[in-house]
Design an enzyme around this catalytic site. Structure first.
Site, short mmCIF file in Angstrom:
data_model
loop_
_atom_site.label_atom_id
_atom_site.label_comp_id
_atom_site.label_asym_id
_atom_site.label_seq_id
_atom_site.Cartn_x
_atom_site.Cartn_y
_atom_site.Cartn_z
N PHE A 63 0.79 -1.09 0.00
CA PHE A 63 0.01 0.06 -0.05
C PHE A 63 0.82 1.31 -0.04
O PHE A 63 0.35 2.37 -0.43
CB PHE A 63 -1.08 0.19 1.18
CG PHE A 63 -0.27 0.40 2.34
CD1 PHE A 63 -0.66 1.83 2.93
CD2 PHE A 63 0.14 -0.32 3.51
CE1 PHE A 63 -0.21 2.09 4.13
CE2 PHE A 63 1.00 -0.19 4.54
CZ PHE A 63 0.79 1.17 4.85
N LYS A 64 2.19 1.18 0.56
CA LYS A 64 3.01 2.20 0.49
C LYS A 64 3.37 2.96 -0.81
O LYS A 64 3.35 4.11 -1.04
CB LYS A 64 4.33 1.80 1.08
CG LYS A 64 4.21 1.38 2.52
CD LYS A 64 3.76 2.44 3.52
CE LYS A 64 3.62 1.79 4.76
NZ LYS A 64 4.94 1.66 5.65
N ASP A 65 3.07 2.10 -1.86
CA ASP A 65 3.21 2.60 -3.40
C ASP A 65 2.25 3.74 -3.70
O ASP A 65 2.72 4.67 -4.62
CB ASP A 65 3.09 1.43 -4.26
CG ASP A 65 4.24 0.31 -4.38
OD1 ASP A 65 5.36 0.80 -4.13
OD2 ASP A 65 3.86 -0.72 -4.54
N THR B 239 7.66 0.61 3.59
CA THR B 239 8.01 1.80 2.94
C THR B 239 9.55 1.85 2.09
O THR B 239 9.47 2.71 1.29
CB THR B 239 8.24 2.89 4.19
OG1 THR B 239 6.91 3.08 4.79
CG2 THR B 239 8.53 4.21 3.90
#
Length: 462
Positions: free
Chosen positions: A111-113, A144
């Site tokens: 999800f950090k993308d 991250t």
């Protein structure tokens, strides 16, 4: 839009200065001077937008005219064109009231993308526009680092150093970072925990002279751009349920360790998105769940778990929530953070605690429960959860109420945590980009967990 510090000692600054400053120079965190309000009519209009179109509208509220709209549109489109799914963050229905928001379709399967593809492009844009040097320093509990490196590797005018806790991330997470052999990337494996990495980062950024000398910029969620980017998918997921006529009582269950992902949901709610409940899911490192239930914010003993990206005791975004909890009173926040530094705890009672419990529900997931939930969902829905998403699913199952539609945020592809999933006898096929990592050499430097050791590496690299 201007940005201010939670500790009140930084004059209001613009968006670009805010993303360059990262951690405020007074040691606080930057927040918007006011939170834009989105009307019901605007929400209805936004429901028809694609993900990049929606992102553009939300970013525009916080950037205003500081970046020309056409430039901002290109930054957004470039950032989300790298995702493997046309919807960027699709919503997957499991049953009548249970949904999964898949946030793992970016380049590094995490999800950090969603935020870091944008922030990487934004830094490159700012570097070119201002002819400035961008030296990025970040800490990671796993995801991250890979996302940040992928966002800026090979970009002119940018160097990046990422700290991760040595041998305390999954093998795939480690490989995604350390198989990158670009000249502008440095991986430091720190002997210690993620909290050690995060503490070093914050202390180096708090040394304003050192920060300015080496042009340090933040990639962690202390950077307000990260939070703003993450608000988008709360709106997007809500709109997908509205299309189905299921937007009556929508709650989000959010696996969190650093309080960034769920704070983005809190910000979306304050903007006007009608979220019914924000469910905070932790693993056995449950400082945040204990705070919400008992009103005491105090680190416990560190525990290694099957969800290592949440193995965090001190949540870097917690201070932003305190700022709003106490009516945007910077003096109060400064006092509370000084107390935490001196005594190692913050305690709240009465109406303030009631407000916390109105803002969030919380549940702490034990290790075995995490694995059991993976097995249960695989058997019941033929859907494979990674162990972090499993914590969110377990919390949702415990706390979601009758008549409520629950959206679980899926924060990573299960292939990134195959070690845990294999413990339940579940096999999976790696996506080709992940499988290819195991054939590549690694590039990393193991260092001691002290400011001095890290500083020495940074001085040589930058």
């Amino acid at each position: 839009m201007r940005y201010i510090s939670t500790r009140g000692q930084v004059p209001p600054i613009g968006f670009i200065d805010a993303i360059l400053m990262g951690l405020a120079n007074d040691g606080g965190l930057l927040v918007p001077e006011h939170i834009p309000q989105v009307s019901e009519e605007t929400l209805k209009q936004w429901q028809q937008l694609s993900y990049p179109e929606l992102a553009l509208e939300i970013f525009a509220l916080y950037v205003e005219q500081e970046i020309p709209r056409e430039d901002l549109k290109k930054l957004v489109n470039d950032s989300y064109s790298t995702f493997r799914h046309e919807e960027v963050t699709p919503v997957r229905q499991l049953d009548d009231s249970r949904y999964v928001l898949e946030l793992f379709h970016g380049p590094t399967f995490a999800f950090k993308d969603v935020a870091l593809q944008f922030l990487g492009n934004l830094y490159a844009y700012v570097s070119k526009r201002t002819d400035s040097i961008i030296h990025i320093l970040g800490a990671t509990s796993g995801d991250t680092g890979a996302s940040a490196i992928e966002g800026v590797r090979g970009k002119d005018g940018i160097r990046i150093c990422i700290l991760h806790p040595h041998q305390k991330v999954s093998k795939v997470q480690e490989l995604q970072m350390t198989t990158v052999d670009d000249a502008n990337v440095l991986n430091l494996a720190v002997e210690g925990t993620f909290d050690d990495c995060q503490r070093i980062i914050k202390e180096l950024f708090a040394d304003v002279e050192f920060k300015h000398k080496y042009h340090l910029r933040a990639i962690n969620s202390i950077n307000i751009a990260r939070i703003l980017a993450q608000t988008v998918y709360y709106f997007y997921a809500y709109f997908r349920l509205a299309e189905k006529g299921q937007a009556g009582q929508v709650s989000f269950s959010v696996p969190t360790g650093n309080f960034g992902d769920i704070f983005a949901g809190y910000l979306a709610k304050k903007m006007g998105l009608p979220i019914h409940k924000l469910i905070l899911a932790t693993n056995e490192n449950n400082i945040l769940a204990r705070f919400i239930k008992e009103g005491v914010y105090q680190p416990g003993d560190f525990k290694g778990t099957y969800s290592p990206s949440m193995d965090i005791q001190v949540a870097s975004n917690f201070e932003r929530y305190l700022f709003y909890l106490y009516g945007e009173q910077a003096d109060t926040v400064t006092s509370l953070m000084a107390q935490f530094k001196a005594e190692g705890r913050i305690a709240i009672v009465g109406d303030v605690l009631k407000q916390v419990q109105a803002d969030f529900a919380a549940y702490s997931v034990e290790n075995e429960e995490c694995l059991n939930t993976i097995s249960d969902y695989y058997e019941k829905y033929d859907y494979l959860l990674d162990p972090h998403t499993s914590c969110g699913a377990a919390a949702s199952d415990k706390l979601a109420q009758s008549g409520e539609t629950a959206i679980v945020l899926s924060t990573a592809h299960p292939a990134k945590f195959d070690e845990a999933i294999r413990l339940r006898g579940i096999g999976q096929t790696y996506p080709e980009p992940i499988q290819a990592l195991f054939e590549k050499p690694q590039f990393q430097t193991v260092v001691g967990g002290t400011n001095e050791a890290i500083q020495k590496q940074l001085e040589a690299f930058f």
